[in-house]
Design an enzyme around this catalytic site. Structure first.
Site, PDB file in Angstrom:
ATOM      1  N   GLY A 140       0.251 -10.481   0.385  1.00 40.01           N
ATOM      2  CA  GLY A 140      -0.778  -9.268  -0.674  1.00 40.01           C
ATOM      3  C   GLY A 140      -0.184  -9.159  -1.933  1.00 40.01           C
TER       4      GLY A 140
ATOM      5  NE  ARG B 141      -3.937 -12.265   2.266  1.00 39.37           N
ATOM      6  CZ  ARG B 141      -3.396 -11.471   2.828  1.00 39.37           C
ATOM      7  NH1 ARG B 141      -2.857 -10.291   2.131  1.00 39.37           N
ATOM      8  NH2 ARG B 141      -2.791 -11.526   3.985  1.00 39.37           N
TER       9      ARG B 141
ATOM     10  CG  PHE C 166      -7.122  -0.573   6.684  1.00 42.70           C
ATOM     11  CD1 PHE C 166      -5.705  -0.982   6.974  1.00 42.70           C
ATOM     12  CD2 PHE C 166      -7.913  -1.800   6.269  1.00 42.70           C
ATOM     13  CE1 PHE C 166      -5.387  -2.151   6.891  1.00 42.70           C
ATOM     14  CE2 PHE C 166      -7.425  -2.713   6.451  1.00 42.70           C
ATOM     15  CZ  PHE C 166      -6.224  -3.185   6.657  1.00 42.70           C
TER      16      PHE C 166
ATOM     17  CG  ASP D 155      -4.703  -8.980   5.044  1.00 44.08           C
ATOM     18  OD1 ASP D 155      -3.731  -8.255   4.692  1.00 44.08           O
ATOM     19  OD2 ASP D 155      -4.956  -9.667   6.078  1.00 44.08           O
TER      20      ASP D 155
ATOM     21  CE  LYS E 180      -3.109   2.854   3.342  1.00 45.27           C
ATOM     22  NZ  LYS E 180      -3.163   2.284   4.518  1.00 45.27           N
TER      23      LYS E 180
ATOM     24  CG  ASP F 106      -0.311  -5.416  -0.703  1.00 46.91           C
ATOM     25  OD1 ASP F 106       0.923  -5.049  -0.202  1.00 46.91           O
ATOM     26  OD2 ASP F 106      -0.929  -6.270   0.133  1.00 46.91           O
TER      27      ASP F 106
ATOM     28  CG  ASP G 242       1.021   2.195   5.317  1.00 48.81           C
ATOM     29  OD1 ASP G 242       1.238   3.331   5.308  1.00 48.81           O
ATOM     30  OD2 ASP G 242       0.585   1.492   6.339  1.00 48.81           O
TER      31      ASP G 242
HETATM   32  P1  IMP Z   1       4.865  -1.020   4.813  1.00 46.30           P
HETATM   33  O1  IMP Z   1       6.191  -1.874   5.199  1.00 46.30           O
HETATM   34  O2  IMP Z   1       4.459  -0.368   5.929  1.00 46.30           O
HETATM   35  O3  IMP Z   1       5.102  -0.223   3.382  1.00 46.30           O
HETATM   36  O4  IMP Z   1       3.676  -1.711   4.491  1.00 46.30           O
HETATM   37  C1  IMP Z   1       3.333  -2.612   3.625  1.00 46.30           C
HETATM   38  C2  IMP Z   1       2.406  -3.689   4.048  1.00 46.30           C
HETATM   39  O5  IMP Z   1       1.547  -3.242   4.988  1.00 46.30           O
HETATM   40  C3  IMP Z   1       1.654  -3.972   2.687  1.00 46.30           C
HETATM   41  O6  IMP Z   1       2.179  -5.148   1.992  1.00 46.30           O
HETATM   42  C4  IMP Z   1       0.458  -4.551   3.435  1.00 46.30           C
HETATM   43  O7  IMP Z   1       0.485  -5.918   3.733  1.00 46.30           O
HETATM   44  C5  IMP Z   1       0.100  -3.956   4.538  1.00 46.30           C
HETATM   45  N1  IMP Z   1      -0.994  -2.592   4.433  1.00 46.30           N
HETATM   46  C6  IMP Z   1      -0.291  -1.471   4.462  1.00 46.30           C
HETATM   47  N2  IMP Z   1      -1.517  -0.535   4.283  1.00 46.30           N
HETATM   48  C7  IMP Z   1      -2.543  -1.415   4.213  1.00 46.30           C
HETATM   49  C8  IMP Z   1      -3.927  -1.196   3.925  1.00 46.30           C
HETATM   50  O8  IMP Z   1      -4.542  -0.158   3.862  1.00 46.30           O
HETATM   51  N3  IMP Z   1      -4.509  -2.412   3.859  1.00 46.30           N
HETATM   52  C9  IMP Z   1      -4.323  -3.544   4.159  1.00 46.30           C
HETATM   53  N4  IMP Z   1      -2.876  -3.615   4.140  1.00 46.30           N
HETATM   54  C10 IMP Z   1      -2.257  -2.739   4.258  1.00 46.30           C
HETATM   55 MG    MG Z   2       2.088  -7.408   2.689  1.00 48.66          MG
END
Ligand code: IMP
Ligand code: MG
Length: 196
Positions: free
Chosen positions: A48, A170, A157, A164, A136, A105, A108
């Protein structure tokens, strides 16, 4: 602007808004890391992070930087919630004395950035910073240190500009929400190409 892809409900961030914000982030990173010239390692999180990093590094033309990609998996296929971050690509074994900037990217749950920050400091980096295009409003994100954030967005989302769903979208130049009809659809198989 061309009309959005039919699988996109609404555009949250236009390509122009993203470009303007990434330019600001580039200027900030360039100022903050001016002293790290030659020791700066930028780590895009694949897959991403590939678009934001490509745009961001071109706002650092005065800096000597190295790029070391890393792959972290937290979603699989059509999952829309994280299953916990897993490092599946290598970081350089030593980062002794380096100033590292992780670029992803979206922030979350924060699992990806927290995992990478720990791994980077374990490898002896002089500093570890991170930059994301989107954040987020989750509890995990609030507990995760992130130095450069492009945009705070609602907990929806989103796809595009590197993000993606099931490996798709993407390449959209903007960030948008995915229409309901596209959230379960399986893409048609690619036509097999044979060498004659
Ligand atoms: P984290 O480890 O939960 O912070 O998530 C990070 C990864 O989750 C990002 O690099 C994305 O690949 C994926 N991700 C989180 N939210 C979204 C979304 O809304 N759309 C697409 N990918 C997401
Ligand atoms: Mg990612």
């Amino acid at each position: 602007m061309a009309s959005p892809h039919p699988d996109i409900d609404h555009i949250l961030l236009t390509a122009d808004a993203i470009a303007a914000r990434v330019a600001e982030l580039g200027a900030e990173v360039g100022r903050d890391l001016a002293g790290a010239d030659g020791q700066l390692v930028i780590v895009p999180v694949m897959t991403g992070g590939f678009i934001i990093v490509a745009d961001l590094v071109r706002h650092l033309p005065q800096r000597r930087v190295r790029i070391e990609v890393v792959t972290v998996s937290s979603y699989g296929g059509t999952n829309m919630t994280s299953r916990g971050a897993q490092l599946i690509g290598a970081l350089p074994p030593t980062l002794e004395g380096k100033h590292v900037l992780v670029v992803d990217d979206i922030l979350d749950t924060g699992g990806t950035l927290r995992l990478l920050q720990a791994e980077i400091l374990r490898r002896g980096a002089a500093s570890s910073r991170s930059c994301v295009l989107l954040r987020k409003p989750t509890a995990g994100a609030a507990q995760t240190k992130c130095d450069y954030v492009g945009f705070d967005i609602p907990d929806e989302f989103v796809v595009g500009y590197g993000l993606d769903f099931d490996g798709l979208y993407r390449n959209l130049p903007y960030v948008g929400t995915l229409a309901m009809h596209a959230r379960t659809a399986t893409p048609p198989p690619l036509t097999e190409v044979r060498a004659s």
